[in-house]
Design an enzyme around this catalytic site. Structure first.
Site, short mmCIF file in Angstrom:
data_model
loop_
_atom_site.label_atom_id
_atom_site.label_comp_id
_atom_site.label_asym_id
_atom_site.label_seq_id
_atom_site.Cartn_x
_atom_site.Cartn_y
_atom_site.Cartn_z
N PRO A 193 -14.78 5.58 25.80
CA PRO A 193 -15.41 5.10 27.03
C PRO A 193 -14.59 4.01 27.70
CG PRO A 193 -17.07 5.42 25.37
CD PRO A 193 -15.74 5.67 24.69
N CYS A 194 -14.41 4.17 29.01
CA CYS A 194 -13.43 3.34 29.70
C CYS A 194 -14.03 2.36 30.68
CB CYS A 194 -12.45 4.24 30.44
SG CYS A 194 -13.24 5.32 31.66
N GLN A 195 -15.37 2.28 30.79
CA GLN A 195 -15.95 1.42 31.83
C GLN A 195 -15.45 -0.02 31.79
OE1 GLN A 195 -17.56 3.59 29.97
NE2 GLN A 195 -19.24 4.58 31.04
N PHE B 42 -12.66 -1.13 31.05
CA PHE B 42 -11.27 -1.24 31.41
C PHE B 42 -11.05 -0.99 32.90
CE2 PHE B 42 -11.23 0.09 26.95
CZ PHE B 42 -10.50 -0.95 26.41
N ASN C 231 -7.37 8.05 29.35
CA ASN C 231 -8.17 6.92 29.83
C ASN C 231 -7.69 6.49 31.21
OD1 ASN C 231 -9.98 4.53 29.69
ND2 ASN C 231 -10.05 5.11 27.54
#
Length: 641
Positions: A121-123, A125, A171
């Protein structure tokens, strides 16, 4: 169910789409039988943090069969279970006990899993994610330590347990750009220790047929051979436009009192009117039907705004009487898309707000099917749950065509050992660079390499823009080499030895900390930049020279990295592709700052813009650009320190 709202149109929750499981889906207790049946003699992959399955579909199109997908979103897993074979497992991989359970479930496939893919999960970043989370912390007391930011460790843990032949991680670029690629450098180095060769790449998704602006970070790794042959990228004049992507879909009328679109509509565009992209999207779907071509109702004032807009309109261009938001704060609140260009990036935010995605000539926002098309999901692919669930799953997904391109670069190479382990070229380069830099600490270049005292690092940082040759700067520092505090005598010595008026003027910036011993204590080294009012570039150089892990992006280091990689990133995309080139050389660990400073030193002394001294370069035998630059003026960027 409908209810009236201040939004200005009836709000209704769309119907819930329940999907049946794929006919070759299986539960964990039947996995061993599945391996001997449908999974037998297939190239198997697992997808961690799979979401609805964008990356899974890319893997499938590149030749893998999904043995398992893992996520903690039940709606996304319902979608995955309906569209793919194998297991769709609801697990929180942040929990070590769950990773133990996953390893146990996959035990029958030990040695058979060829590839592990995923996008942690990249939120936290992403730019939007960081600002949103910061707001939640400030206003609502959310725990500032977001566990999602640590899920890369869980991803790497699973890889270390399974040790597949190949690894694919995707990502957002900010996962690297926001923290000097520290996480990705650690991942890459740990993979190399397991016998993988790794490649990090920033990719524009449109280069592989995705009809939108979308830049992603892709980390590839493999244990069979150091070879990453991507499919040929499209040239700039061959983009897949929005018209190519969605113009064949049935037109919809957007009226505030009516629903916009439906779960099922008639599809009647003849084959000769379809683009190649649309024809691909229509494969294996019911010929005369299109599903999920639906979106939100439109307010009357929005209908008027949409009608008056062009693709170049800003929110500030909207009639002031129709605006509901401050034009100076929401400059791009509304965006009408352009038929003949790429779409803007489809994100999960589309589930809550479609204003960024206004149809080019129909006064409405994009439908679920249009968003799916732009993400390159074929029309046969359905999304479980409500309309909002579908939008969210689509926005969170990896575009399948991008996933296919990345996975293709990991296909097995004929006549190569399947999973024997390799010695990465870049790990060899880093060892050579570390050894050379360690030796340089014993000669006249000591002042250019960590770990300097705060005093020495501050002097070098302040004088870094004076263009003083390294040897003259070394002589200046030599006179105070054994000093660690800026006394009045040391300050006067520095002024007396300054080789130029500019150097003396810059040295006077130290005057406020003369005879302030506490300021120069190692334990307070992090405070010095603010005490000396160092500029951002000076601050980064200071931190590098005291031994902090900093990816220093001065032109000299970028030039060395570009030449070693055989690229032009120092001239074209310094802060993105240029940093990716640096990452391969710098690596991670306690010697990362030493290697980083060594690249800067090489760029300032031997790897010059014109007529580089390749025979004196410790990395010359690894340099892909050596033949192109020796004696030729191909790199015209201005040299700096």
């Amino acid at each position: 169910m409908q209810k009236k709202s201040h939004y200005g149109v009836p709000l209704e929750r769309s119907d819930y789409l329940a999907l049946e499981a794929h006919r070759h889906s299986c539960p964990p207790e039947r996995f061993a039988r599945w391996l001997e049946g449908f999974g037998r003699d297939r190239r198997l992959a697992i997808d961690l943090f799979s979401g609805a399955g964008g990356l899974s579909l890319g893997l499938q199109r590149a030749g893998w069969t999904l043995a398992a997908a893992v996520d903690h979103d039940e709606r996304a897993l319902e979608t995955h279970r309906a569209n793919f074979p194998g297991m769709s497992l609801n697990m929180d991989l942040g929990d070590p006990a769950e990773r133990d359970r996953l390893e146990e479930i996959l035990e029958p496939a030990r040695g058979k899993i060829d590839l592990v893919a995923g996008g942690p999960p990249c939120q936290p970043f992403s730019r939007a994610g960081r600002s949103k989370i910061r707001s939640l912390i400030e206003e609502h007391g959310r725990d500032p330590h977001d566990r999602r930011k640590e899920l890369w460790k869980a991803y790497l843990d699973v890889i270390e347990r399974l040790q597949p032949r190949a690894v694919l991680m995707e990502n957002v670029p900010d996962m690297g750009l926001s923290d000097d690629f520290v996480v990705l450098r650690v991942i890459e180095q740990r993979l190399e220790a397991l016998g993988y060769a790794a490649e990090l790449r920033l990719v524009d998704a449109w280069r592989y047929g995705v009809p939108q602006h979308r830049k992603r970070l892709i980390l590839l790794a493999r244990r069979d051979v150091e070879c990453f042959d991507w499919p040929d990228a499209l040239p700039e004049d061959q983009i897949t436009t929005l018209r190519d992507a969605i113009s064949d879909l049935p037109p919809l009328h957007a009226v505030a009192t009516e629903r916009v679109g439906a779960r099922e509509l008639r599809y009647s565009t003849p084959p000769e009117m379809q683009s190649d992209f649309a024809a691909d999207m229509r494969k294996r779907t019911q010929k005369e039907k299109v599903w999920d071509h639906m979106t939100r109702r439109v307010r009357k004032d929005d209908w008027k705004i949409f009608n008056d807009m062009t693709s170049s309109s800003l929110y500030s261009d909207v009639d002031a009487s129709l605006r509901r938001y401050k034009a100076d704060q929401f400059t791009d609140k509304y965006k009408k898309l352009d038929w003949d260009d790429l779409s803007r990036t489809i994100t999960a935010h589309i589930a809550k707000d479609g204003y960024w995605y206004i149809h080019p000539d129909q006064n409405r926002t994009l439908t679920v099917r249009e968003a799916a098309r732009i993400q390159t999901f074929p029309d046969r692919f359905r999304f479980a749950g409500t309309r909002s669930d579908a939008f969210r799953q689509i926005g969170n997904a990896v575009p399948p065509l991008l996933g296919r391109a990345a996975a293709t670069a990991l296909l097995p190479v004929k006549d190569q050992p399947a999973n024997s382990g390799v010695q990465s070229r870049w790990s060899t380069v880093r060892k050579e660079l570390t050894s050379w830099a360690t030796n340089q600490r014993d000669n006249d270049s000591w002042h250019q390499l960590p770990k300097l005292s705060p005093l020495h690092a501050a002097v070098v940082a302040i004088l870094s823009r004076t263009r003083i040759p390294s040897d003259r700067l070394g002589k200046l520092l030599e006179s105070i080499r054994h000093e660690s505090v800026l006394t009045d005598d040391v300050f006067k010595q520095l002024l007396a030895d300054s080789p130029t008026a500019s150097a003396a003027e810059r040295t006077r910036r130290l005057s406020g900390l003369v005879d302030v011993p506490d300021a120069w204590a190692v334990g307070r080294s992090g405070e010095l930049p603010s005490l000396l009012d160092l500029k951002p570039a000076e601050t980064r150089l200071y931190h590098l020279l005291i031994g902090d892990d900093v990816l220093w992006t001065g032109q000299s280091a970028l030039r060395v990295a570009a030449r070693l990689n055989g690229s032009f990133s120092d001239r074209t995309n310094r802060m993105s592709d240029g940093r990716v080139d640096l990452v391969r050389l710098v690596g991670a660990g306690e010697d990362a700052s030493l290697r980083m400073a060594a690249l800067r030193l090489i760029g300032n002394t031997v790897c010059k813009v014109r007529e580089p001294l390749c025979t004196a370069c410790p990395l010359a035998r690894f340099c892909e650009g050596r033949a192109g630059v020796a004696g030729e003026d191909l790199f015209t960027s201005a040299q700096d320190s």
